[in-house]
Design a protein around this motif. Structure first.
Motif, PDB file in Angstrom:
ATOM      1  N   UNK A  92      -9.371  11.697  37.923  1.00  0.00           N
ATOM      2  CA  UNK A  92      -8.554  11.570  36.718  1.00  0.00           C
ATOM      3  C   UNK A  92      -7.945  10.198  36.571  1.00  0.00           C
ATOM      4  N   UNK A  93      -8.207   9.306  37.560  1.00  0.00           N
ATOM      5  CA  UNK A  93      -7.561   7.999  37.488  1.00  0.00           C
ATOM      6  C   UNK A  93      -8.035   7.201  36.277  1.00  0.00           C
ATOM      7  N   UNK A  94      -9.234   7.530  35.832  1.00  0.00           N
ATOM      8  CA  UNK A  94      -9.745   6.883  34.620  1.00  0.00           C
ATOM      9  C   UNK A  94      -8.784   7.136  33.443  1.00  0.00           C
ATOM     10  N   UNK A  95      -8.211   8.363  33.447  1.00  0.00           N
ATOM     11  CA  UNK A  95      -7.221   8.694  32.396  1.00  0.00           C
ATOM     12  C   UNK A  95      -6.002   7.787  32.517  1.00  0.00           C
ATOM     13  N   UNK A  96      -5.589   7.546  33.775  1.00  0.00           N
ATOM     14  CA  UNK A  96      -4.418   6.674  33.972  1.00  0.00           C
ATOM     15  C   UNK A  96      -4.646   5.309  33.344  1.00  0.00           C
ATOM     16  N   UNK A  97      -5.883   4.820  33.496  1.00  0.00           N
ATOM     17  CA  UNK A  97      -6.192   3.493  32.950  1.00  0.00           C
ATOM     18  C   UNK A  97      -6.101   3.503  31.427  1.00  0.00           C
ATOM     19  N   UNK A  98      -6.588   4.580  30.847  1.00  0.00           N
ATOM     20  CA  UNK A  98      -6.566   4.645  29.379  1.00  0.00           C
ATOM     21  C   UNK A  98      -5.150   4.871  28.866  1.00  0.00           C
ATOM     22  N   UNK A  99      -4.416   5.741  29.568  1.00  0.00           N
ATOM     23  CA  UNK A  99      -3.040   6.012  29.144  1.00  0.00           C
ATOM     24  C   UNK A  99      -2.195   4.744  29.274  1.00  0.00           C
ATOM     25  N   UNK A 100      -2.505   3.948  30.319  1.00  0.00           N
ATOM     26  CA  UNK A 100      -1.741   2.703  30.516  1.00  0.00           C
ATOM     27  C   UNK A 100      -1.912   1.760  29.330  1.00  0.00           C
ATOM     28  N   UNK A 101      -2.963   1.953  28.576  1.00  0.00           N
ATOM     29  CA  UNK A 101      -3.146   1.131  27.379  1.00  0.00           C
ATOM     30  C   UNK A 101      -4.305   0.159  27.470  1.00  0.00           C
ATOM     31  N   UNK A 102      -5.103   0.264  28.550  1.00  0.00           N
ATOM     32  CA  UNK A 102      -6.274  -0.609  28.651  1.00  0.00           C
ATOM     33  C   UNK A 102      -7.318  -0.191  27.622  1.00  0.00           C
TER      34      UNK A 102
END
Lengths: 373, 307
Positions: A92-102
């Motif tokens: 799910x870390x990919x989600x973290x990257x997207x949520x972070x705004x990348x």
């Protein structure tokens, strides 16, 4: 994007899987180097002295050492990329990257760039190990005036093209196991397709010309051979049979096995050959020896002559035969069945670059639009 | 996620949703969603399974894009890390420790690791987990780690999808206290969805009720509490007999269980008991409740709060 690349590099550094993947090339490089040494060993000389010149042997050893990675890396890369990049998806870390705004493009290309970097490091480790093995064994190397390195770009590009495909595919499929299985199957399939397509990748018109010349040569030379077969009073009571075995059957082999087109898969193999990278290993191996298919016909004649020394047999004058054979070889050489080095390099480099663009662009478009989170 | 300078200048809302719509293929998941989320609020999204809550949260966090309408995020500079979220499950590397997971999150946000990492670990109660891998954490610990990850960039908005789902009572208590502290001490705006409405009611200051992809009502916790409705439940030996009695008193009763009748409103206990006795019904218990979140939700979307 720079932050994401740093992130990925740290992740690669902290993953035990990465160290396995970087250790394997070392092993594969040592094996490739050993294979290169083997080509020039005395044991091989016994069988190849008539087939390949010493210069060709040196090139063969060098080429084997340089490109040994290509037989194993596509599968290894498939497993590594799908497991490593897939872990970001499953954790799910990919989600973290997207949520972070990348941006999705930054995320996508950070994976592509770092996985390409890993692939290049793998290649460098493997080739370095192979060359060191050759150097330690004092094996003669021949880089064909540097052209060997240009040619090396082709399998390297082809491998990187596959890394693009694996990365894109892993990011576009949510299920973890599917990319692993499909990418591994792809790598296996490409290897098989390469073998098949390089067997049937000749242009049909050239091949027909080739066969036609071959048939005329056979019809002309065969009777002459039988009439001038070696006399072997102490060795065999049947010189005709001996000559048939040593020479005529060899010709049949070259004509029938190497040159007869296998029509059923010709159409499949030809398409595969033109469109994909399939065929790299055999094409390069074929062109590497400095012997076209036509020159392989010379083998039988060489054997024929060698027997004179080996078995103390008495021969008729073969100068007329040699002259005939040379004449037909000249004709055959005019038919360019074998692709030239430069053409081969150019064709494969263009194909791999095009495929790289297809994998990257396709993968990115799907990754950007798909609701996979 | 779009940005609208005019909206930012005029509002104290962290998010402004305007006519948001989302489709998966031919299925419409969300349609014409329009509401604002005020700064500092704890905003509860309430709806049945499949109502569209998670999709709405994905849109808010940028995981997906709207097919229609816009979502304006009003945070300082649209910076990286301005939104923290847990959507579905906490997104963590299970083969790494809590600390290492946070280090990666700092890198993800392009921030240097400093003492705030230890403060975060302490804040979520994971300071003493050492090198233990997150894969060996309890579900509650994973959720708290997920929240810590979401807090790394000092977000102005925290979006949490079912944060107490699957947690034991202790875990629920830990996460609830953590969220209350975040709201009160750090002033973070929290958007939260939960099926456990009683739990949600202990946190939320505002609600949006979603039914079949549409927002059917938005309300503050205060408005729900003051909805003015009271419900009386009577436990008796023969609910069928007491129905006409209650109707005679001007109520609209309904049988909710084999021995229970419920009606909206309240009546004096003596009146109820004497009237029931006259009708030959023996009352064993009378209970009066004010409108709660569950009743409010059921009142909006239908169904039975007592099932």
């Amino acid at each position: 994007m720079f932050d994401l690349i740093k992130f990925e590099l740290k992740r690669i550094k902290s993953s035990p899987l990465s160290y396995v993947v970087l250790a394997l090339p070392l092993l594969i490089g040592i094996v490739s180097g050993a294979a290169g040494v083997f080509y020039q060993s005395s044991a091989m000389d016994l069988f190849t002295v008539d087939m390949i010149s010493k210069e060709s042997l040196a090139r063969m050893s060098t080429w084997t050492a340089l490109t040994g990675f290509y037989s194993v890396f596509p599968i290894m890369g498939a497993l590594y990329v799908t497991l490593f990049v897939g872990n970001d998806m499953s954790s799910g870390f990919l989600r973290n990257k997207m949520i972070a705004g990348h941006k999705r493009s930054d995320i996508f290309f950070s994976y592509v760039i770092t996985q390409t970097a890993v692939a290049l490091v793998e290649v460098v480790i493997c080739i370095s190990a192979a060359l060191i093995v050759l150097a330690v064994n004092r094996v003669q190397l021949d880089f064909a005036g540097g052209m060997m390195f240009v040619r090396l770009l082709v399998p390297v590009f082809a491998y990187i093209s596959m890394i693009f495909l694996y990365t894109a595919f892993t990011l576009c499929v949510r299920r973890r196991a599917l990319p692993i299985v499909l990418c591994a199957v792809f790598a296996f399939s490409l290897s098989t397709a390469g073998l098949i397509s390089s067997l049937g990748n000749y242009s049909s018109s050239d091949l027909n010309k080739y066969l036609s010349i071959g048939e005329r040569a056979k019809a002309d030379i065969d009777p002459y051979l039988k009439n001038t077969a070696p006399v072997q009073p102490d060795y065999t009571a049947d010189p005709d049979a001996y000559a048939d075995y040593e020479y005529v059957d060899d010709l049949d082999f070259y004509y029938d096995q190497l040159l007869t087109p296998n029509k059923p898969f010709y159409y499949v193999a030809r398409v595969l050959y033109i469109v994909t990278d399939a065929g790299i290993p055999n094409d390069y191996r074929m062109s590497l020896l400095d012997t076209s298919y036509t020159e392989e016909l010379q083998t039988s004649l060489s054997s024929y002559v060698n027997m004179e020394d080996s078995f103390l047999m008495s021969f008729a004058d073969i100068s007329e035969l040699s002259s005939k054979i040379d004449g037909y070889r000249g004709e055959l050489k005019e038919v360019d069945v074998t692709v030239k080095y430069t053409t081969l390099n150019l064709v494969y480099i263009i194909k791999t670059l095009l495929w790289s663009c297809v994998w990257i662009a396709g993968g990115f478009l799907i990754f950007r639009r798909k609701n996979i989170f | 996620m779009g940005s609208d300078a005019a909206v930012k200048a005029m509002t104290d809302d962290v998010i402004v949703l305007s006519g948001v719509g989302k489709k998966y293929g031919k299925s419409t998941i969300l349609k014409d969603i329009t509401f604002n989320i005020p700064k500092g609020s704890v905003y509860g999204l309430v709806g049945r399974n499949g109502a569209g809550k998670t999709t709405l949260m994905r849109l808010m966090t940028g995981l997906q894009k709207c097919d229609e309408g816009s979502i304006s995020l009003n945070v300082a500079g649209d910076r990286i890390g301005a939104v923290g979220a847990i959507v579905e499950l906490a997104s963590i590397y299970t083969n790494l420790s809590a600390r290492d997971n946070l280090v990666f999150q700092y890198m993800n946000l392009g921030q240097k690791v400093d003492e705030s990492l230890d403060e975060l670990l302490t804040f979520v109660g994971l300071a003493d987990t050492g090198k233990k891998h997150a894969g060996k954490f309890s579900l509650g610990m994973r959720q708290r780690l997920g929240i810590a990850m979401a807090l790394v960039g000092n977000p102005e908005l925290l979006v949490l999808d079912e944060p107490v789902n699957g947690l034991d009572p202790q875990g629920i208590l830990e996460v609830r206290n953590l969220l209350l502290r975040l709201s009160r001490e750090k002033g973070i705006t929290i958007v939260i969805s939960s099926h456990i409405l009683s739990e949600l009611s202990k946190l939320a200051t505002h609600y949006a009720f979603i039914e079949e992809g549409r927002v059917v009502k938005t309300a503050t916790a205060h408005e729900i509490e003051n909805a003015g409705k009271k419900f009386t439940t009577i436990t008796c030996d023969d609910p069928g007999k007491i129905l006409p009695v209650l109707s005679g008193l001007g109520f609209s009763p309904r049988i909710i269980a084999q021995d229970k009748v419920e009606f909206e409103g309240e009546e004096k206990l003596t009146t109820l008991v004497t009237t029931a006795l006259d009708a030959g019904v023996e009352i064993s218990k009378v209970d009066t409740q004010e409108t709660d979140l569950e009743r409010f939700f059921v009142g909006l979307v239908g169904g039975d709060p007592n099932v």
